[in-house]
Scaffold this motif. Sequence first.
Motif, PDB file in Angstrom:
ATOM      1  N   ASP A  81       0.818  -1.210   0.000  1.00 15.64           N
ATOM      2  CA  ASP A  81       0.000   0.000   0.000  1.00 15.64           C
ATOM      3  C   ASP A  81       0.856   1.266   0.000  1.00 15.64           C
ATOM      4  OD1 ASP A  81      -2.313  -1.483  -0.104  1.00 15.64           O
ATOM      5  OD2 ASP A  81      -2.883  -1.144   1.987  1.00 15.64           O
ATOM      6  N   GLU A  82       1.978   1.250   0.698  1.00 15.43           N
ATOM      7  CA  GLU A  82       2.876   2.406   0.665  1.00 15.43           C
ATOM      8  C   GLU A  82       3.459   2.592  -0.729  1.00 15.43           C
ATOM      9  OE1 GLU A  82       4.682   2.726   5.169  1.00 15.43           O
ATOM     10  OE2 GLU A  82       5.339   1.037   3.927  1.00 15.43           O
ATOM     11  N   ARG A  83       3.781   1.502  -1.389  1.00 18.08           N
ATOM     12  CA  ARG A  83       4.300   1.583  -2.759  1.00 18.08           C
ATOM     13  C   ARG A  83       3.242   2.132  -3.706  1.00 18.08           C
ATOM     14  NH1 ARG A  83       6.525  -4.280  -1.942  1.00 18.08           N
ATOM     15  NH2 ARG A  83       8.415  -3.791  -0.801  1.00 18.08           N
ATOM     16  N   LEU A  84       2.027   1.639  -3.569  1.00 20.79           N
ATOM     17  CA  LEU A  84       0.942   2.145  -4.408  1.00 20.79           C
ATOM     18  C   LEU A  84       0.702   3.630  -4.122  1.00 20.79           C
ATOM     19  CD1 LEU A  84      -1.290   1.801  -6.509  1.00 20.79           C
ATOM     20  CD2 LEU A  84      -2.756   0.901  -4.675  1.00 20.79           C
ATOM     21  N   GLY A  85       0.771   4.035  -2.870  1.00 15.60           N
ATOM     22  CA  GLY A  85       0.620   5.449  -2.530  1.00 15.60           C
ATOM     23  C   GLY A  85       1.682   6.305  -3.207  1.00 15.60           C
ATOM     24  N   ALA A  86       2.919   5.817  -3.232  1.00 12.95           N
ATOM     25  CA  ALA A  86       3.993   6.547  -3.922  1.00 12.95           C
ATOM     26  C   ALA A  86       3.694   6.635  -5.412  1.00 12.95           C
ATOM     27  CB  ALA A  86       5.341   5.865  -3.682  1.00 12.95           C
ATOM     28  N   TYR A  87       3.159   5.569  -5.977  1.00 18.17           N
ATOM     29  CA  TYR A  87       2.791   5.565  -7.399  1.00 18.17           C
ATOM     30  C   TYR A  87       1.694   6.596  -7.673  1.00 18.17           C
ATOM     31  CZ  TYR A  87       0.965   3.915 -11.865  1.00 18.17           C
ATOM     32  OH  TYR A  87       0.537   3.859 -13.165  1.00 18.17           O
ATOM     33  N   VAL A  88       0.691   6.642  -6.813  1.00 18.17           N
ATOM     34  CA  VAL A  88      -0.418   7.590  -6.978  1.00 18.17           C
ATOM     35  C   VAL A  88       0.109   9.020  -6.922  1.00 18.17           C
ATOM     36  CG1 VAL A  88      -2.500   8.511  -5.873  1.00 18.17           C
ATOM     37  CG2 VAL A  88      -2.202   6.030  -6.134  1.00 18.17           C
ATOM     38  N   ARG A  89       0.892   9.331  -5.905  1.00 14.26           N
ATOM     39  CA  ARG A  89       1.390  10.699  -5.753  1.00 14.26           C
ATOM     40  C   ARG A  89       2.339  11.089  -6.884  1.00 14.26           C
ATOM     41  NH1 ARG A  89       0.893   8.756  -0.654  1.00 14.26           N
ATOM     42  NH2 ARG A  89       3.076   8.136  -0.509  1.00 14.26           N
ATOM     43  N   THR A  90       3.143  10.161  -7.361  1.00 15.66           N
ATOM     44  CA  THR A  90       4.036  10.443  -8.485  1.00 15.66           C
ATOM     45  C   THR A  90       3.236  10.639  -9.765  1.00 15.66           C
ATOM     46  OG1 THR A  90       5.823   9.214  -7.422  1.00 15.66           O
ATOM     47  CG2 THR A  90       6.020   9.573  -9.797  1.00 15.66           C
ATOM     48  N   SER A  91       2.257   9.796  -9.991  1.00 18.10           N
ATOM     49  CA  SER A  91       1.410   9.920 -11.192  1.00 18.10           C
ATOM     50  C   SER A  91       0.641  11.232 -11.201  1.00 18.10           C
ATOM     51  CB  SER A  91       0.405   8.764 -11.255  1.00 18.10           C
ATOM     52  OG  SER A  91       1.060   7.541 -11.411  1.00 18.10           O
ATOM     53  N   ALA A  92       0.287  11.717 -10.015  1.00 16.55           N
ATOM     54  CA  ALA A  92      -0.516  12.936  -9.911  1.00 16.55           C
ATOM     55  C   ALA A  92       0.297  14.200 -10.136  1.00 16.55           C
ATOM     56  CB  ALA A  92      -1.189  12.993  -8.539  1.00 16.55           C
ATOM     57  N   ARG A  93       1.598  14.087 -10.306  1.00 16.29           N
ATOM     58  CA  ARG A  93       2.426  15.281 -10.487  1.00 16.29           C
ATOM     59  C   ARG A  93       2.333  15.863 -11.883  1.00 16.29           C
ATOM     60  NH1 ARG A  93       6.845  12.840  -7.347  1.00 16.29           N
ATOM     61  NH2 ARG A  93       6.377  13.469  -5.238  1.00 16.29           N
ATOM     62  N   SER A  94       1.669  15.200 -12.763  1.00 15.30           N
ATOM     63  CA  SER A  94       1.509  15.626 -14.147  1.00 15.30           C
ATOM     64  C   SER A  94       2.370  14.744 -15.039  1.00 15.30           C
ATOM     65  CB  SER A  94       1.855  17.100 -14.359  1.00 15.30           C
ATOM     66  OG  SER A  94       1.430  17.502 -15.638  1.00 15.30           O
ATOM     67  N   SER A  95       2.054  14.776 -16.294  1.00 17.76           N
ATOM     68  CA  SER A  95       2.748  13.930 -17.253  1.00 17.76           C
ATOM     69  C   SER A  95       3.486  14.798 -18.257  1.00 17.76           C
ATOM     70  CB  SER A  95       1.732  13.046 -17.964  1.00 17.76           C
ATOM     71  OG  SER A  95       0.739  13.847 -18.558  1.00 17.76           O
ATOM     72  N   THR A  96       4.350  14.156 -19.009  1.00 21.19           N
ATOM     73  CA  THR A  96       5.059  14.866 -20.063  1.00 21.19           C
ATOM     74  C   THR A  96       4.696  14.246 -21.405  1.00 21.19           C
ATOM     75  OG1 THR A  96       7.007  13.435 -20.060  1.00 21.19           O
ATOM     76  CG2 THR A  96       7.006  15.323 -18.521  1.00 21.19           C
ATOM     77  N   ARG A  97       4.886  15.021 -22.431  1.00 24.41           N
ATOM     78  CA  ARG A  97       4.608  14.529 -23.779  1.00 24.41           C
ATOM     79  C   ARG A  97       5.495  13.328 -24.096  1.00 24.41           C
ATOM     80  NH1 ARG A  97       5.907  17.135 -29.506  1.00 24.41           N
ATOM     81  NH2 ARG A  97       4.382  15.978 -30.711  1.00 24.41           N
ATOM     82  N   SER A  98       6.753  13.384 -23.691  1.00 23.85           N
ATOM     83  CA  SER A  98       7.658  12.272 -23.996  1.00 23.85           C
ATOM     84  C   SER A  98       7.204  10.988 -23.305  1.00 23.85           C
ATOM     85  CB  SER A  98       9.101  12.619 -23.629  1.00 23.85           C
ATOM     86  OG  SER A  98       9.240  12.917 -22.269  1.00 23.85           O
TER      87      SER A  98
END
Length: 178
Positions: A81-98
């Motif tokens: 769950d901590e790993r998934l939380g890190a994934y969620v917060r990282t994914s929520a930072r925005s994406s790049t075109r690349s």
Amino acid sequence: MRESHRLPILDAAQRVLETRGLTAITFEAVANEAGLTKGGLVYHFHSKDDLLLALHEHVAAQWERALLQELAKPYEEASDDERLGAYVRTSARSSTRSELLLMLDAATHPAFRAPWARLLARWTPPVTRDADDGVLDRMVTRLSADGLWFLEAFTDEQVDARLRERLAEHLCAPLVRV
């Protein structure tokens, strides 16, 4: 290949991808961006597929570093769950075109998909047939994080940074239930 040349070449390839798209990734374009000759680039990457695979691995490694930084503890000491939380917060930072272009490219190239599959296997829950509440909460959390990332990657809509942060925390809430 000398490691000292690998990173600048891959950074240059990522800049070309970000500004001009996947079809612009040529030896000439990347060599020019990296300040090398085409021959110098070919010395390090023997084919365009070699370069693209290395670029997928490079960007997936950037994600891995961001995930580890977000986790703020050794990977081995973290719960799923901590790993998934890190994934969620990282994914929520925005994406790049690349990132988006590489994800789309990986969809039809199993070798290019492999670095992403390894990353997701480490950080997100596996898809299962089990439908208990914990599995359901984790899948909804992951799919919502992926959807937020995709919204910004694939549309002109940009979510306010504060709202993105609040969405990530909302999505992580089921993960911290006692």
